[in-house]
Each structure stands twice: as C-alpha cells, then as structure tokens.
Design an enzyme around this catalytic site. Structure first.
Site, PDB file in Angstrom:
ATOM      1  NE  ARG A  78      -2.351  -1.328   3.485  1.00 44.85           N
ATOM      2  CZ  ARG A  78      -1.755  -0.570   4.391  1.00 44.85           C
ATOM      3  NH1 ARG A  78      -1.770   0.747   4.286  1.00 44.85           N
ATOM      4  NH2 ARG A  78      -1.146  -1.106   5.429  1.00 44.85           N
ATOM      5  CE1 TYR A 206       0.206  -5.916  -1.912  1.00 42.56           C
ATOM      6  CE2 TYR A 206      -0.833  -3.899  -1.131  1.00 42.56           C
ATOM      7  CZ  TYR A 206      -0.354  -5.172  -0.885  1.00 42.56           C
ATOM      8  OH  TYR A 206      -0.441  -5.707   0.379  1.00 42.56           O
ATOM      9  CE  LYS A 215      -7.170  -3.719   4.850  1.00 37.63           C
ATOM     10  NZ  LYS A 215      -5.838  -4.105   5.192  1.00 37.63           N
ATOM     11  CG  HIS A 235      -7.126  -3.029   9.879  1.00 35.91           C
ATOM     12  ND1 HIS A 235      -5.807  -2.630   9.979  1.00 35.91           N
ATOM     13  CD2 HIS A 235      -7.124  -4.035   8.980  1.00 35.91           C
ATOM     14  CE1 HIS A 235      -5.048  -3.376   9.184  1.00 35.91           C
ATOM     15  NE2 HIS A 235      -5.827  -4.245   8.569  1.00 35.91           N
ATOM     16  CB  SER A 257      -0.789  -3.661   7.868  1.00 39.77           C
ATOM     17  OG  SER A 257      -1.925  -2.892   7.586  1.00 39.77           O
ATOM     18  CB  CYS A 259       0.590  -6.509  13.799  1.00 45.93           C
ATOM     19  SG  CYS A 259       1.816  -5.255  13.414  1.00 45.93           S
ATOM     20  CG  ASP A 284      -7.610  -7.197   6.609  1.00 50.14           C
ATOM     21  OD1 ASP A 284      -6.675  -6.986   7.402  1.00 50.14           O
ATOM     22  OD2 ASP A 284      -7.795  -6.500   5.593  1.00 50.14           O
ATOM     23  NE  ARG A 374      -0.134  -8.636   2.315  1.00 50.78           N
ATOM     24  CZ  ARG A 374      -0.658  -8.267   3.468  1.00 50.78           C
ATOM     25  NH1 ARG A 374      -1.792  -8.798   3.890  1.00 50.78           N
ATOM     26  NH2 ARG A 374      -0.061  -7.379   4.235  1.00 50.78           N
TER      27      ARG A 374
HETATM   28  P1  GTP Z   1      -2.604  -7.714   7.253  1.00 47.60           P
HETATM   29  O1  GTP Z   1      -3.103  -8.759   6.318  1.00 47.60           O
HETATM   30  O2  GTP Z   1      -1.472  -6.909   6.682  1.00 47.60           O
HETATM   31  O3  GTP Z   1      -3.673  -6.821   7.798  1.00 47.60           O
HETATM   32  O4  GTP Z   1      -1.848  -8.466   8.460  1.00 47.60           O
HETATM   33  P2  GTP Z   1      -2.273  -9.435   9.651  1.00 47.60           P
HETATM   34  O5  GTP Z   1      -2.535  -8.613  10.862  1.00 47.60           O
HETATM   35  O6  GTP Z   1      -3.328 -10.387   9.226  1.00 47.60           O
HETATM   36  O7  GTP Z   1      -0.899 -10.189   9.952  1.00 47.60           O
HETATM   37  P3  GTP Z   1      -0.495 -11.747   9.873  1.00 47.60           P
HETATM   38  O8  GTP Z   1      -1.359 -12.629  10.716  1.00 47.60           O
HETATM   39  O9  GTP Z   1      -0.390 -12.107   8.444  1.00 47.60           O
HETATM   40  O10 GTP Z   1       0.948 -11.740  10.537  1.00 47.60           O
HETATM   41  C1  GTP Z   1       2.019 -11.056   9.981  1.00 47.60           C
HETATM   42  C2  GTP Z   1       3.347 -11.437  10.580  1.00 47.60           C
HETATM   43  O11 GTP Z   1       3.291 -11.518  11.998  1.00 47.60           O
HETATM   44  C3  GTP Z   1       3.850 -12.776  10.093  1.00 47.60           C
HETATM   45  O12 GTP Z   1       5.214 -12.640   9.766  1.00 47.60           O
HETATM   46  C4  GTP Z   1       3.687 -13.692  11.280  1.00 47.60           C
HETATM   47  O13 GTP Z   1       4.622 -14.701  11.276  1.00 47.60           O
HETATM   48  C5  GTP Z   1       3.840 -12.736  12.459  1.00 47.60           C
HETATM   49  N1  GTP Z   1       3.065 -13.189  13.626  1.00 47.60           N
HETATM   50  C6  GTP Z   1       1.725 -13.443  13.663  1.00 47.60           C
HETATM   51  N2  GTP Z   1       1.341 -13.857  14.893  1.00 47.60           N
HETATM   52  C7  GTP Z   1       2.451 -13.839  15.671  1.00 47.60           C
HETATM   53  C8  GTP Z   1       2.701 -14.158  17.035  1.00 47.60           C
HETATM   54  O14 GTP Z   1       1.806 -14.523  17.798  1.00 47.60           O
HETATM   55  N3  GTP Z   1       3.986 -14.007  17.474  1.00 47.60           N
HETATM   56  C9  GTP Z   1       4.989 -13.587  16.659  1.00 47.60           C
HETATM   57  N4  GTP Z   1       6.213 -13.478  17.163  1.00 47.60           N
HETATM   58  N5  GTP Z   1       4.797 -13.301  15.345  1.00 47.60           N
HETATM   59  C10 GTP Z   1       3.553 -13.419  14.854  1.00 47.60           C
HETATM   60  C1  SPV Z   2      -3.016  -4.568   5.121  1.00 49.60           C
HETATM   61  O1  SPV Z   2      -2.028  -3.974   4.653  1.00 49.60           O
HETATM   62  O2  SPV Z   2      -3.534  -4.256   6.225  1.00 49.60           O
HETATM   63  C2  SPV Z   2      -3.623  -5.694   4.384  1.00 49.60           C
HETATM   64  C3  SPV Z   2      -3.142  -5.951   3.037  1.00 49.60           C
HETATM   65  O3  SPV Z   2      -4.525  -6.339   4.887  1.00 49.60           O
HETATM   66  S1  SPV Z   2      -3.884  -4.885   1.891  1.00 49.60           S
HETATM   67  O4  SPV Z   2      -5.167  -5.450   1.480  1.00 49.60           O
HETATM   68  O5  SPV Z   2      -2.997  -4.784   0.768  1.00 49.60           O
HETATM   69  O6  SPV Z   2      -4.122  -3.582   2.488  1.00 49.60           O
HETATM   70 MN    MN Z   3      -5.159  -5.510   6.848  1.00 47.82          MN
END
Ligand code: GTP
Ligand code: SPV
Ligand code: MN
Length: 588
Positions: A78, A206, A215, A235, A257, A259, A284, A374
């Site tokens: 983004r 993207y 979003k 979110h 994002s 996290c 999400d 992704r």
């Molecule tokens: P968006 O799709 O961008 O909104 O992200 P999201 O919040 O869904 O994040 P996602 O679950 O894909 O996690 C992103 C990163 O955080 C990855 O690299 C994971 O490995 C890491 N991660 C997720 N949960 C944990 C956790 O409980 N502990 C740690 N150390 N890392 C984590």
């Molecule tokens: C984020 O960045 O929080 C995502 C991926 O969930 S995107 O849909 O590209 O914004």
């Molecule tokens: Mn997101």
C-alpha cells in the site's frame, strides 16, 4: 453460458448504466466486459490471464487451481503517501489523512484516466460486501482494466449479478474506478470521495490499492458511512472461541497490518486445549452494529483472505496453509520452473532452481519472496471457517482486543477498566511499521485502533464516534490490549505466540464470562501469572512474568510519546481522552 454471451451487459439499472457509460467514454476501452460471476466466466478470464502472462499456473497436482502473479517491483505494498481523502473541507479528512479538494482531484484523475484503456478491456465488477440480505452489507461496482483484479475480487468478495439483487432499485452503491496506467509510482493515486461514495485508483496493481472493496470501501468509505449511520467499520479479525462445554464466545481484534490478525483468527489451540476450538469469521475487516439484547454484532464483509505469505507454515498457521492449498493466487513469492513455490519461513528447504519474486535466479542470502508477498485464498477453504460467517445479523462480540508490535513497554495482556478507558487504550496504540506499506520498517508509530491508514474521516471525530457507540450498547464488549511481540534485551521474543496465544485468549474469554479474577494495576486489570495456564508448554514462568511486567519508567516515556498524536489532533480530540491520560499519569 456460451462464450459469445460472456461479458454482455447484464443490468438495466439506470445509475449503474449511466456511470459505466460515462467512465467508458472517459477511459475509451476497446471493449466493456460485464462480469456476471459465473464459473464459465472465471475459467475464461483465468485462461485469458494465463495467455497474457499475468498469471502462471502452478503445478496443478500439488496446487490445484492455483496461479502465480508477479507485480512490478515498484508496486508491492500500500502507498499511504499517495492515498487521499477528498472531502469538501480539509477538517473532515483530519490531520492524519492526505487531503485534496474533490474538484481538483477529479480533474487530475480524469486527466490521467482519459483514454487510459485504449487497446484494453474495461471490466465491470458488481460486488457485495457482506452476507446477502444483511442490513450491514454494501454494494459496489468496480471498473478495472486488470484481469488480475477481476479474478482476485472474485475471491475476496461476492461478485456478480447477486450484487444487483441486494441493490434493487436503489442508487446507493459505491463507484470504483481502477486504471493500471503504466504502473508508475509517479502517477499513482488512491483517492476517496466519501460524499460521492466514489473511489478512483490509478497507477497500481497491488491488492490493498486496487481491490477496491477491501481497504478503500470496507474501511475508508465504510468508516465514513459508519460515522454517519451509527455503525463501525474496523480493521479487525473476528473469531469464535468454543469452550469444552460447546459455548462460543466471539471476539474482534485490531492489530496493525502484518501484526498477526490472520494468524490469530485461524489459531489452532495447543494440545493442552484440545477441547477448545477457534473458529474464523474474518481475518481483516469487521463491520459492527448494535443489535439484539444491547450487544454489538459483527459481520465479515469479505469472502477471502489476502494474507501475508512469509512466515506461514504448517506449524505457525496450519489453517492458512490449508486455505491456500487450492484456488489461490500467490503474488511475489518465489517459484520454480516446475511451478512449485517457496517463501522465507515455509519451514522446508528451498527447492533447486528457485526464481525469486523479481524473476531472477535466487541467490542464497537474498530475499526469495517479497516480505509483503501475499496469498489470495477463498475462505471456504479454511477448515475452521465459522458457519455463522453467512449469518446476516452477524455474531455477538464479547471482547474487543487491541494489539501492536512492540519490542518493549507493552505487557502481554491487560484489560481496560471500562469502555471509555478502552477507547483511550485503542486510540493510543503504537506499533512498529511493517512491509505492508511503504515506509521505515521497524519504527514505532501511533496507529490508533490499527486504523491510521484506513480512517476515512477526521481521527478525532472517529474517537468521538467510538465513545458515542457506548450509548447504544447495554452490554458493551470488554476491551483488552495484547502484545505478542515483546522482546528480551537480547532481542528474543518473550512469548512464543501463534497457537500458544490460546492461553491468553482463554484468560480473556474467562474474564468476559466472569470465570477468573484479575489484579488492578496502573494500566488496567491484569492476570495473576498463575491464571495463565502454561501446562504442556516448555516455557519458563519467569519469562511470562517478564512479559507481563510493567516498567514505570518505560511507561512515563510512553505517555510522553503520546504527545505527538495529542498535539496533531488537539482541535478534535474528545476531552475524555485527555482525562484518561491524566488518570493514567496519576496511577503511574
Ligand atoms: P494484514 O493482512 O497486513 O492486515 O496483516 P495481519 O494482521 O493479518 O498479519 P499476519 O497474521 O499475516 O501476521 C504477519 C506477521 O506476523 C507474520 O510474519 C507472522 O509470522 C507474524 N506473527 C503473527 N502472529 C504472531 C505471534 O503470535 N507471534 C509472533 N512473534 N509473530 C507473529
Ligand atoms: C493490510 O495492509 O492491512 C492488508 C493488506 O490487509 S492490503 O489489502 O494490501 O491492504
Ligand atoms: Mn489488513
């Protein structure tokens, strides 16, 4: 349906017809293709994308229905610096958003879109965000010259003629225009016109910039509409925790994002909790509204997961691995000539002959997959998909969880004293930046409610909206804050995270159900360390104590660092948040 009828006009809706005609006149595509959402259409468009080289089939035995896409290397995340909220008054967009006057931005973008689809096809993608028949659902129509976008929208939203059914004769639909142009960051804009329920996105291909239902509509326009119509667009993931008695507790969680939302939403509890089950409603976005019995109800407006690939493996997130096993698009991972794929943290050796995300032979030590590569997978693939995902009313939310990526200061978990305190906790959230957006990765920034990049109006008014929502709820969700990312001085995570987060989730569920006590601390209610079940875990209790520790000196710095946001928002910040800060200072 025969190939001859594919793409023919499929609605007589006057406002849709007029708008598509106007945009076609502007963009001058060779052809307008109306998407109906059929299987035959999907097959036709997939074959076309393969023929064009936009998609590459993966090894269909190993990855049935899966395709590979590589983006332009300048177009992998983004772009917050090119994202605009175009309201008549600058104050409506507020100090945390880029703003431009609507007329000026329309001029600029219409100029860029003029003849932009010459020699190309304009696809008309009608879509529905939310379950059919839900009061919370919204209709959008996205016009795009990207087949990749059409196919990805087909995974992420309910696309096709069913959207017209929900709309009926109403003109209340989101107008989205997407032109790839030459995918040049110098001509890249993601512009929102909340008053017109319109989005124009140019110069990118993207996900977050171009899957306009996600979003752009579900969060930026959605939050604006939510403010106006007394609901909330957040979110947040939504999950249901089923306890051994079969009772389900639903929670929603806002983490910035990359996290951990997808991981938390799909969590598989460890062996010790084998009688517990976590069900995914969404990973999400949550749309929430007060409903029966004075409770807050939430729907997931999406139908798919656009998730971070690196770090995902059968140990960290088996349900995500299963979700992406078929009918999935992979963008910017590494690939082999045989159509197998690999990424960092896949937990197996890289196959020989690996080609990196930029199409170069992979060199050990270099990134094979882009950190923000992704997967785009249909939610029906998820073995833990909650059947209530299609429930028009949504699910009742018992807890709202905020959390950021913080190496220091933030303890593993605490519970806010009440709703107003919880709003303050969410509003002051901080997190280290990730690869999901262009910027300095690792830098801590304030990301209120994980909505900094996604709030479609003044952030101060958004906080007031949160405070006001309390009035419509007789049984408001309890509010918590978690941090899975606290580290030792040596840089090691203090808490193992992933499935083990079930142990913290259980404490939160037990709090909601009045089954466990808590200690009063300056930050809020916190677990007695002995109330976090560590059985069956090879983990030292002293580490848990460290993860839960409140360092008063760190907290003084934390409160000071909130100044920046307070000063930025001072005109519009609800007075309650000033009071909450004063109370925190006196407790510290
Ligand atoms: P968006 O799709 O961008 O909104 O992200 P999201 O919040 O869904 O994040 P996602 O679950 O894909 O996690 C992103 C990163 O955080 C990855 O690299 C994971 O490995 C890491 N991660 C997720 N949960 C944990 C956790 O409980 N502990 C740690 N150390 N890392 C984590
Ligand atoms: C984020 O960045 O929080 C995502 C991926 O969930 S995107 O849909 O590209 O914004
Ligand atoms: Mn997101």
């Amino acid at each position: 349906m025969s190939e001859a009828t594919l793409g023919t006009k499929n609605t007589a809706h006057p406002a849709i017809s007029a708008w598509v005609e106007k945009m076609a006149k502007l963009c001058k595509p060779d052809r307008v293709f109306w998407c109906a959402g059929s299987e035959a259409e999907k097959q036709f468009l997939t074959d076309l994308a393969v023929h064009q080289g936009t998609l590459r089939p993966l090894d269909q035995k190993k990855w049935p229905g899966c395709y590979y896409h590589r983006s332009s290397p300048n177009d992998v995340a983004r772009v917050e610096q090119f994202t605009f909220i175009c309201t008549p008054l600058k104050e409506e967009a507020g100090p945390t958003n880029n703003w431009a006057p609507p007329a000026q931005m329309y001029d600029r973008l219409y100029c860029l879109a003029d003849s932009a689809m010459r020699g190309r096809t304009m696809y008309v993608v009608p879509y529905l965000m939310g379950p059919p028949g839900s009061e919370l659902s919204k209709v959008g129509v996205e016009l795009t010259d990207s087949v990749y976008v059409v196919l990805s929208m087909g995974v992420m939203a309910r696309t096709g003629v069913l959207a017209y059914e929900q709309l009926g004769e109403s003109d209340d639909f989101n107008r989205g225009l997407h032109c790839m142009l030459d995918v040049n960051p110098e001509r890249r804009f993601i512009a929102h016109f909340p008053q017109d329920n319109t989005i124009i996105s140019v110069g990118s291909n993207y996900g977050g910039n171009v899957l306009l239902g996600k979003k752009c509509l579900a969060l930026r326009i959605g939050s604006y509409l939510g403010h106006r119509e007394a609901w909330m667009a957040e979110h947040m993931l939504i999950l249901g925790v089923e306890d051994p008695k079969g009772e389900k507790t639903y929670v929603a969680a806002a983490f910035p994002s990359a996290c951990g939302k997808t991981n938390f939403a799909m969590m598989i509890p460890p062996e010790r909790f084998r009688d517990w089950k976590v069900w995914t409603v969404g990973d999400d976005i949550a749309w929430m509204k007060p409903g029966p019995n004075g409770r807050l109800y939430a729907i997931n407006p999406e139908t798919g997961y656009f998730g971070v690939v690196p770090g995902t493996n059968f140990k960290s997130n088996p349900n995500a691995m299963r979700s992406m096993q078929r009918n999935t698009f992979f963008t910017n991972v590494a690939i082999t000539a045989e159509g197998d794929i690999w990424w960092e943290g896949k937990d197996e050796e890289p196959p020989p002959g690996l080609i990196d995300w930029q199409g170069r032979p992979w060199v050990k030590g270099e990134k094979a997959a882009h950190p923000n590569s992704r997967f785009c997978a249909p939610m029906i693939n998820n073995p833990a998909l909650d059947p209530a995902v299609d429930e028009p009313l949504g699910v009742p939310i018992s807890a709202i969880i905020f959390g950021g990526r913080r190496a220091t200061t933030m303890p593993l978990v605490f519970q806010a004293f009440n709703w107003i305190h919880g709003v303050y906790v969410g509003a002051m959230m901080g997190s280290e930046m990730t690869a999901a957006a262009f910027g300095t990765v690792g830098q801590v920034r304030r990301d209120p409610m994980a909505m900094l990049p996604f709030c479609g109006y003044n952030m101060g008014s958004y906080f007031s909206h949160w405070l006001k929502m309390r009035k419509n709820l007789q049984r408001p969700p309890k509010i918590f804050h978690v941090n899975w990312f606290r580290k030792t001085a040596e840089g090691e995570y203090l808490w193992p995270g992933f499935g083990e987060n079930m142990r913290v989730l259980k404490w939160m569920v037990d709090r909601c159900r009045g089954r466990v006590g808590a200690d009063e601390t300056p930050l809020g209610w916190m677990p007695d360390p002995s109330d976090i079940d560590l059985e069956g875990m090879n983990y030292d209790r002293s580490k848990l104590e460290e993860a839960l520790r409140i360092d008063i000196e760190d907290w003084k710095k934390e409160v000071m660092s909130q100044d920046e946001l307070f000063i930025k928002l001072h005109n519009d910040l609800p007075v309650e948040l000033h009071f909450q800060r004063e109370l925190l200072i006196s407790r510290l």
